[in-house]
Design a protein around this motif. Structure first.
Motif, PDB file in Angstrom:
ATOM      1  N   UNK A  90     -15.293  -1.071  31.638  1.00  0.00           N
ATOM      2  CA  UNK A  90     -15.946  -0.328  32.725  1.00  0.00           C
ATOM      3  C   UNK A  90     -14.912   0.174  33.732  1.00  0.00           C
ATOM      4  N   UNK A  91     -13.930  -0.684  34.057  1.00  0.00           N
ATOM      5  CA  UNK A  91     -12.913  -0.278  35.030  1.00  0.00           C
ATOM      6  C   UNK A  91     -11.970   0.756  34.423  1.00  0.00           C
ATOM      7  N   UNK A  92     -11.708   0.643  33.114  1.00  0.00           N
ATOM      8  CA  UNK A  92     -10.835   1.615  32.468  1.00  0.00           C
ATOM      9  C   UNK A  92     -11.511   2.984  32.435  1.00  0.00           C
ATOM     10  N   UNK A  93     -12.828   2.961  32.206  1.00  0.00           N
ATOM     11  CA  UNK A  93     -13.575   4.229  32.226  1.00  0.00           C
ATOM     12  C   UNK A  93     -13.574   4.814  33.635  1.00  0.00           C
ATOM     13  N   UNK A  94     -13.749   3.960  34.617  1.00  0.00           N
ATOM     14  CA  UNK A  94     -13.753   4.413  36.014  1.00  0.00           C
ATOM     15  C   UNK A  94     -12.397   5.041  36.373  1.00  0.00           C
ATOM     16  N   UNK A  95     -11.344   4.417  35.852  1.00  0.00           N
ATOM     17  CA  UNK A  95     -10.006   4.959  36.074  1.00  0.00           C
ATOM     18  C   UNK A  95      -9.899   6.363  35.466  1.00  0.00           C
ATOM     19  N   UNK A  96     -10.332   6.503  34.204  1.00  0.00           N
ATOM     20  CA  UNK A  96     -10.257   7.798  33.519  1.00  0.00           C
ATOM     21  C   UNK A  96     -11.116   8.850  34.221  1.00  0.00           C
TER      22      UNK A  96
ATOM     23  N   UNK B  97      -9.233  10.413  37.046  1.00  0.00           N
ATOM     24  CA  UNK B  97      -7.951  11.063  36.790  1.00  0.00           C
ATOM     25  C   UNK B  97      -8.198  12.242  35.843  1.00  0.00           C
ATOM     26  N   UNK B  98      -7.149  12.868  35.392  1.00  0.00           N
ATOM     27  CA  UNK B  98      -7.312  14.030  34.522  1.00  0.00           C
ATOM     28  C   UNK B  98      -7.485  13.650  33.059  1.00  0.00           C
ATOM     29  N   UNK B  99      -7.510  12.352  32.818  1.00  0.00           N
ATOM     30  CA  UNK B  99      -7.603  11.906  31.433  1.00  0.00           C
ATOM     31  C   UNK B  99      -8.877  12.438  30.776  1.00  0.00           C
ATOM     32  N   UNK B 100      -8.749  12.945  29.557  1.00  0.00           N
ATOM     33  CA  UNK B 100      -9.909  13.553  28.915  1.00  0.00           C
ATOM     34  C   UNK B 100     -10.443  12.729  27.756  1.00  0.00           C
ATOM     35  N   UNK B 101      -9.674  11.721  27.342  1.00  0.00           N
ATOM     36  CA  UNK B 101     -10.192  10.892  26.253  1.00  0.00           C
ATOM     37  C   UNK B 101      -9.667   9.475  26.388  1.00  0.00           C
ATOM     38  N   UNK B 102     -10.405   8.536  25.844  1.00  0.00           N
ATOM     39  CA  UNK B 102      -9.912   7.171  25.769  1.00  0.00           C
ATOM     40  C   UNK B 102     -10.570   6.441  24.610  1.00  0.00           C
ATOM     41  N   UNK B 103      -9.928   5.376  24.187  1.00  0.00           N
ATOM     42  CA  UNK B 103     -10.437   4.579  23.079  1.00  0.00           C
ATOM     43  C   UNK B 103     -10.475   3.124  23.478  1.00  0.00           C
ATOM     44  N   UNK B 104     -11.579   2.497  23.186  1.00  0.00           N
ATOM     45  CA  UNK B 104     -11.693   1.062  23.428  1.00  0.00           C
ATOM     46  C   UNK B 104     -12.024   0.388  22.108  1.00  0.00           C
TER      47      UNK B 104
END
Lengths: 97, 248
Positions: free
Chosen positions: B219-225, B228-235
């Motif tokens: 949840x916090x990693x998503x909040x971080x993204x 910011x300008x981050x457009x993708x992430x993987x968990x």
């Protein structure tokens, strides 16, 4: 009632008021904010049935008394701080006797 | 594939209770000291506030601003660990052969906070409380998407974790500090969508190889993204790979 009992009774009422505040997290109140003849449940102080259970437990722990689960009797004893103090006093006397 | 539109969000952690504080945190994520601070929830009357645990207060703090006074929203409460503080206190009483506090007992169940939200805010609609593994966050959003698919205009999701008592340190290693995140989500297809709302797609794939778990709670990693300008992430977690893609 002589002066000594009156003072003791008053101290017990204050003690029970404080016990109610501490047990039920009434952090916005102090012991003197609860009139001893104010109804504790419903329209008075606003306590509910879960509070009654919690309070019975705290009274039994603090004063080493037994509280029977007779609803009708309990309603009368738990009506106000004054009635609770009288009840605790009577139970202590009974247990001591 | 799930499409989600983030209408609004609120988050709370010790010392992080404004959007600018979270913006700063997102630029340089770090563990904040947890000294048992809790939201005061002063907007609630004292008689209602008194039974709220720290976890419940955190939940009310982030959820309240996202729900209008006259609004009914489906509610998803998610927490992997739940009321560890209450549960631990009860276990201590059992060990000491003391009678259990009816209040502690009644409010230790996982859906107690969802129930308190319903009572305090007069919410009469659907609510659900879920607990999963390290990817509880993603499971909560899958749950939220089912409400949207069933026709809800918006849904309120809260994910909240409290730092557990130190006795759990050996077993619980994914709560660096207490935090709560509330997301008010709408359907990405909705015509009412405001052009400023962020939209994300969430996709689940099978994960076979060993991957490093996320350094932060999901949840916090998503909040971080999100900030910011981050457009993708993987968990990744066990056999699951959650792929996030920003679409707007």
């Amino acid at each position: 009632m002589n002066m000594e009992t009156a003072v003791t009774g008053h101290a017990l009422e204050q003690e029970i008021a404080q016990l109610i505040i501490d047990t039920l997290n009434l952090e916005h109140l102090s012991a003197t904010d609860i009139p001893i003849d104010q109804p504790l449940f419903g329209d008075g102080l606003g306590l509910d049935s879960v509070d009654a259970l919690e309070l019975a437990l705290a009274l039994q722990k603090r004063y080493a008394i037994r509280i029977e689960s007779d609803v009708k009797e309990a309603r009368r004893h738990f009506a106000t701080i004054a009635s609770l103090a009288a009840f605790v006093e009577a139970q202590r006397a009974a247990c001591a006797g | 594939m799930i499409h989600l539109r983030i209408e609004q969000w609120r988050a709370w952690a010790p010392g992080l209770d404004t959007s600018s504080a979270w913006q700063t945190w997102a630029q340089a994520p770090h563990v904040v000291p947890d000294q048992q601070e809790q939201p005061e929830c002063l907007s609630l009357p004292p008689m209602q506030r008194r039974r709220l645990s720290r976890l419940a207060r955190m939940t009310m703090e982030v959820a309240s601003p996202l729900c209008g006074e006259d609004e009914q929203l489906p509610f998803v409460f998610a927490s992997r660990h739940g009321e560890t503080t209450r549960t631990f206190a009860l276990l201590g009483d059992v060990t000491d052969e003391q009678p259990l506090s009816p209040t502690q007992f009644g409010l230790s169940v996982h859906n107690a906070i969802a129930g308190q939200w319903s009572i305090l805010r007069g919410q009469r609609g659907e609510s659900v409380a879920i607990a999963g593994e390290a990817d509880t966050f993603e499971h909560a959003l899958v749950e939220a998407s089912t409400h949207l698919a069933a026709g809800a205009a918006s849904v309120l999701v809260v994910i909240a974790e409290e730092m557990p008592p130190s006795a759990y340190t050996q077993w619980i290693d994914d709560v660096p500090f207490s935090y709560a995140l509330a997301l008010r989500l709408g359907s990405a297809a909705s015509s009412e969508s405001s052009s400023t709302d962020a939209c994300w797609e969430l996709q689940l794939e099978r994960h076979d190889s060993h991957g490093a778990p996320c350094a932060w709670p999901h949840a916090l990693d998503f909040l971080r993204a999100l900030q910011t300008d981050q457009t993708s992430l993987e968990h990744v977690w066990k056999t699951r790979r959650w792929k996030w893609q920003r679409t707007r």
